[in-house]
Structure formats: C-alpha cells, structure tokens
Write a protein that holds these residues in place. Structure first.
Motif, PDB file in Angstrom:
ATOM      1  N   ALA A 163      75.351 123.040  48.854  1.00 56.34           N
ATOM      2  CA  ALA A 163      76.537 122.395  49.415  1.00 56.34           C
ATOM      3  C   ALA A 163      76.927 123.047  50.732  1.00 56.34           C
ATOM      4  O   ALA A 163      77.236 122.365  51.717  1.00 56.34           O
ATOM      5  CB  ALA A 163      77.698 122.461  48.417  1.00 56.34           C
ATOM      6  N   ALA A 182      74.858 117.577  49.659  1.00 55.49           N
ATOM      7  CA  ALA A 182      76.017 118.468  49.630  1.00 55.49           C
ATOM      8  C   ALA A 182      77.049 117.993  48.618  1.00 55.49           C
ATOM      9  O   ALA A 182      77.571 118.763  47.812  1.00 55.49           O
ATOM     10  CB  ALA A 182      76.647 118.555  51.023  1.00 55.49           C
ATOM     11  N   SER A 230      74.120 122.308  53.426  1.00 56.32           N
ATOM     12  CA  SER A 230      74.038 120.884  53.768  1.00 56.32           C
ATOM     13  C   SER A 230      75.233 120.440  54.599  1.00 56.32           C
ATOM     14  O   SER A 230      75.083 119.715  55.590  1.00 56.32           O
ATOM     15  CB  SER A 230      73.955 120.044  52.491  1.00 56.32           C
ATOM     16  OG  SER A 230      72.819 120.397  51.732  1.00 56.32           O
ATOM     17  N   LEU A 231      76.416 120.852  54.202  1.00 54.13           N
ATOM     18  CA  LEU A 231      77.606 120.447  54.946  1.00 54.13           C
ATOM     19  C   LEU A 231      77.592 120.974  56.376  1.00 54.13           C
ATOM     20  O   LEU A 231      77.883 120.245  57.333  1.00 54.13           O
ATOM     21  CB  LEU A 231      78.862 120.937  54.219  1.00 54.13           C
ATOM     22  CG  LEU A 231      79.307 120.123  53.008  1.00 54.13           C
ATOM     23  CD1 LEU A 231      80.443 120.815  52.281  1.00 54.13           C
ATOM     24  CD2 LEU A 231      79.742 118.724  53.430  1.00 54.13           C
ATOM     25  N   GLY A 281      73.739 115.108  53.632  1.00 55.65           N
ATOM     26  CA  GLY A 281      75.153 115.105  53.249  1.00 55.65           C
ATOM     27  C   GLY A 281      75.353 114.688  51.808  1.00 55.65           C
ATOM     28  O   GLY A 281      76.213 115.225  51.102  1.00 55.65           O
ATOM     29  N   CYS A 309      75.263 119.133  58.740  1.00 52.05           N
ATOM     30  CA  CYS A 309      75.715 117.823  59.212  1.00 52.05           C
ATOM     31  C   CYS A 309      76.719 117.920  60.360  1.00 52.05           C
ATOM     32  O   CYS A 309      76.826 116.992  61.180  1.00 52.05           O
ATOM     33  CB  CYS A 309      76.378 117.051  58.063  1.00 52.05           C
ATOM     34  SG  CYS A 309      75.268 116.614  56.710  1.00 52.05           S
ATOM     35  N   GLN A 311      73.797 125.153  43.405  1.00 50.71           N
ATOM     36  CA  GLN A 311      74.618 124.045  43.896  1.00 50.71           C
ATOM     37  C   GLN A 311      75.511 124.457  45.059  1.00 50.71           C
ATOM     38  O   GLN A 311      75.624 123.731  46.053  1.00 50.71           O
ATOM     39  CB  GLN A 311      75.452 123.498  42.736  1.00 50.71           C
ATOM     40  CG  GLN A 311      74.609 122.763  41.708  1.00 50.71           C
ATOM     41  CD  GLN A 311      75.265 122.709  40.342  1.00 50.71           C
ATOM     42  OE1 GLN A 311      76.259 123.386  40.084  1.00 50.71           O
ATOM     43  NE2 GLN A 311      74.701 121.908  39.455  1.00 50.71           N
TER      44      GLN A 311
END
Length: 552
Positions: free
Chosen positions: A197, A341, A200-201, A338, A204, A193
């Motif tokens: 996160a 994330a 992914s963050l 996003g 973006c 996880q």
C-alpha cells in the motif's frame, strides 16, 4: 468498457501472494499451538502474545489504513465545503495511538486480558457485559463493511469488474487466510499489505501531480478556480462540529477491539506501548498520498478528461473520487498499481475486523457465558464459524450504501459515545459498578438517538443550542457526539456512586444488591461522603480523578 484483463491478472497475483503469506503464517501458528502449554485459543486470537515490535507496528498501522481510510480521506479533501481541514483522520488516529500507548496499552497488557471486554466481564458479570459486547461487535462488522465497500468500488471503476464480484471475492480471500492462521496470518499478511500500500500509493503520486490536465495544487489550495479551495474552510458555526469529529476519532478509536488486540498480542507491555507510538508516526505519513489524490481531483477540469462533465461531485460519485482520479489522470498500468494499494489496505483492515469480532464473540460470549467448559477443539470450530458469519454479514451490508465515509463515521460514533466512556470508567474509576454501567448504557444510547444523525436519516428530536432548520431538516451545530459521550460517562459515575452510597448506608436492603457493590473496590470515607478515585501510574503520567457525591 471492456474488462481490464491486465488489471484482473495483477489483482489475482496479489491475492495469491496474500494467501501464500497466510498459509505460511498458519504453519507458524500451528507450531505455536503445539508448543503452547496454555490455552490454544489464545494462540489463535493473540498470536501466543509473541508479536514482535516490528510486526506489531505493521499490523497496528495496517489495521487503520484500510479502504475507508484511503478513500475517505481523498473523498473529504475533494468534496466542496469540506476539504483538508475536515480530513484529519491520519492526525486523529495518531493522537488515538499516542493516548492508547500512554494510558491503555500497559494496564491491559499487564493483566493479560484476552479481549477489551474482559474487564467488563470481570467487574459486571455476564449479563451486563453481554449487553456491552453488542456495540463492540457492531463496530467491527461495520468496519469490515467499510473496508470491503472501498475495494469493491475501486475495482468496479478501474477494472470494470461488477461490484458484487469484487466485494465477495475479496471477502472470501480475507476469510480464508484468517481461518488458516488467526492472528499470526493477520499480522504477517499485514506486513506485506502495508508495504504494498505504501509503495503503490507513493508511486502513483508523481503521475498525478505532473498530469497536464490538472491545475497546480499549490494554486488551487487557496484560490477559487475549478471549485472551492481544497484546503477547505472552517466557518464559525461549524467549529464545535469540527472539534466533535476530531474527538470522536481521536478518542473513540481507543475503544476498538482491533486496537487492543494488537497491544494484548505484543511480546511485552513495553513493546505494546512502543508499537502505539511508532504506529502514530507511520499512519500520519500514510495519510499524505490520499490527501494529494483528493487535492488533484479538486484541481481537475473533468470536462477535459474521458470522464467528461459534470464532475464526480455533481454526479454524486464523490465517494469514488480516488479510483476515478487514478483511472482518468494516470496511465493504465499506474491505475492498476493504485488498485493494488487499495486492495492491500482493504485486506489489512478486513482481516482485523473479522478477527476482532470473532475474538469478542468466542471469548466473551461463547466461552464465558454459553459454554464455560468448551474444549479447545470446540473453540477452534466456534472461531472458524464466527469468522465466516462476520465476513458474510459485513459483506452483505456493503450493498445498502455507497459511501465508505458513512459506515466509517457510524462505527466510530458508536465506539465513541458508548464504548469509550464505559472503558474509561471500568479501567480508571474504581467506584464504577454494574448499576452505573447499566443506567449509563441506557441513557447514553437514548441521548444519542434523540440528538439525531442526518447521515443516517435519524431525525433530531432533542435540540441543542445552535440547532438550525436547513432545507426543511434540523441540523445540530453543537458537538452532539461529545455531549452523548460525556452524558454516558457522567451517568455511569453518578449512578455508580449513588448505588454504592445507598447500599453501604443501608438505604437499600443488601438482598437487592445484585452487582455486589457493598464495601467493594473503592476507598470510601462514608462520614464525609467524598470518594477519591486514583488509578495507575505509568510513564510518570496518571489518571487522577475526584468525584464529589451527594451529602449524607
């Protein structure tokens, strides 16, 4: 809007990945249970105290980087009259981890406690410690609510999925894999996880910074353009409130059971300390993306987007600023990333809250108070049932508020004003006893209620210096949370010392001494009535306190 099918598919695949990791970790947990010669409950709640440094760093960081963290930081940076200067959660948590590593991790891990509440139960007995367990449980339930609210709100915006579906499905996934493998499942899914996160963050961010609609955030940081500068301002009358907020998260987080569950599960006391120090660095880095999202949102003319005018702040949707920004300023496939994330961050915190509350209830209430002879098999079912109940209650609370920040701050407030002074007292002041703890609990709680809390609609009854009437409502300008915390701490120490003095001088009959403080736990020179309390030296640092009591 129509349901975002690609987004739903991506989220389903993510949940399958998490459940698969949870199932794998559950097999590891069952192997550890078979090999364990001790309490099988300890394997479920603490991973057999065998969590490595790397996994420990992931699970410690992931516990705090949840939906409340990501959405709350973005919300604070975007909101006018707040800004970055009020969004110091990453720094505050870094400070919390460092303090926890220096002063709390080693003594707790050395004594092999199962939960944070164990020292209370050992020193005060079952009745008083049972009362102290209640705020700890409430904090964890609010933590679950806060994280699920963040995910449900994000999914409802980007996927156009009803909020109720988002919240309950996410809660069910977290409950299932927590049930399967306990801390092993929580820790190993945290690795996946947190990695998702983080990636992914950051993926973006370039799309947000380069979008043609927003003004350059370097310009809007200091200048009034679309709204007030996103760096924020700190007016003189709000300095004490800022300090109060900083201390609340910086110190209050140390008294979260979730924090101690990670240090107590470490493979050694040194590993527990190193986990804290490394997590302090990682969480500061993970705080950068939501800060940038909030800055971009504050630099955007929303009238030029599909969202239109007025802005999210004017519509009262500032708590949704992160998903709204992703939806309107990035391509659809990036906004879906996003979502991944936020979903990853939420899951990593939700499972921690579930297991944390379960640990305290099953170990400190059920086994130590209600059923002292409960078998391992019975405890397994108690743990499973508690996970489900906490998940259901926590999810239900999310339907009564739309602000992750409110739930987040409420939980931290309870932890800081009530649990933190009690934890410091029981660990570092040997003079502490049940009498002081009981009076401190009552006075501290009463003081906090009387000082009021506007975010919860709690009126101000006791006016501290600087209290002002604004729009017909009294607003405290003093550091009310820190005042409450210090009031609780001082009350505990004064009344503990007073009770010790009176019982040991024969001013009260020994038969009244229900907490058995006569000639216990403290080095005392009764002729000079000075108590010197010194506890624990670690890493060449120590807590050293001297408490001067009433003259005999």
């Amino acid at each position: 809007m129509a349901l975002n099918i690609p987004g739903v598919v991506a989220v389903v695949l993510f949940y399958i990945l998490i459940l698969g990791t949870g199932v794998w970790a559950a097999r590891k947990s069952r192997k550890a249970e078979r090999k364990s010669h001790g309490d099988r409950t300890e394997v479920v709640l603490l991973g057999d105290r065998n969590i490595s440094l790397l996994v420990g760093i992931f699970t410690m960081t992931a516990t705090w980087v949840g939906g409340g963290f990501i959405l709350g930081v973005a919300e604070a940076v975007y909101t006018p009259k707040m800004g970055l200067i009020w969004a110091l959660m990453p720094i505050q948590y870094s400070v919390s981890f460092i303090i926890g590593g220096l002063f709390f991790a080693k003594p707790m891990r050395d004594k092999k406690y199962v939960t944070m509440m164990d020292p209370f139960q050992i020193k005060y007995g079952n009745i008083l410690s049972g009362a102290l367990v209640l705020p700890s449980l409430l904090v964890d339930v609010l933590w679950v609510s806060c994280t699920l609210l963040g995910l449900g709100a994000t999914m409802s915006v980007i996927l156009d999925l009803p909020y109720a579906y988002s919240a309950w499905i996410s809660s069910a996934v977290a409950i299932i894999y927590t049930l399967l493998g306990g801390l092993y499942s929580v820790a190993y899914t945290d690795v996946i996880q947190l990695s998702l996160a983080f990636l992914s963050l950051w993926l973006c961010i370039p799309f947000l910074l380069l979008n043609p609609i927003s003004t350059n955030i370097a310009h809007t940081a200091f200048n009034h353009t679309i709204q007030e500068p996103w760096l924020g301002t700190l007016e003189q009358e709000n300095v004490w409130k800022w300090i109060d907020d900083f201390l609340m998260l910086g110190l209050g987080s140390v008294s979260f059971q979730s924090f101690h569950q990670r240090t107590l599960s470490a493979s050694s006391p040194l590993t527990a300390q190193l986990t804290c120090y490394a997590a302090a660095l990682v969480i500061a880095i993970l705080g950068i993306p939501p800060v940038l999202v909030g800055a971009v949102a504050a630099s955007t003319d929303w009238n030029l987007t599909l969202y239109g005018s007025p802005s999210p702040y004017e519509r009262g949707e500032y708590s949704l600023v992160l998903p709204l920004t992703l939806q309107n300023l990035t391509p659809s496939y990036i906004s879906i990333i996003g979502i991944g994330a936020v979903a990853a961050a939420v899951m990593s915190s939700t499972d921690s809250g579930l297991l944390s509350a379960t640990s305290v209830f099953s170990s400190n209430i059920y086994k130590n108070i209600l059923r002292k002879r409960a078998s391992d098999y019975e405890m397994q079912w108690v743990i499973r049932l508690t996970v489900v109940v906490v998940g259901l209650v926590g999810t239900s609370i999310t339907f009564y508020t739309n602000s992750t920040l409110v739930l987040w701050i409420l939980g931290a407030d309870i932890s800081y004003t009530l649990m933190f002074p009690h934890l410091v007292s029981v660990l570092f002041f040997k003079v502490t006893n049940g009498y002081g703890a009981m009076v401190g609990y009552i006075i501290g709680l009463t003081m906090r209620i009387l000082l009021g809390e506007n975010a919860l609609g709690l009126p101000v009854v006791l006016h501290l210096p600087g209290c002002k009437l604004e729009d017909g409502v009294y607003v405290q300008k003093s550091p009310v949370r820190t005042v409450s915390m210090l009031c609780t701490l001082s009350t505990i120490l004064v009344f503990s010392s007073l009770a010790f003095f009176m019982f040991n001088h024969g001013l009260l009959p020994e038969r009244w001494d229900i907490f058995k403080v006569k000639l216990r736990n403290v080095f005392c020179d009764l002729d000079e009535v000075t108590f010197v309390v010194c506890f624990t030296r670690q890493s060449n640092l120590c807590f050293f306190y001297t408490v001067l009591i009433l003259m005999a």
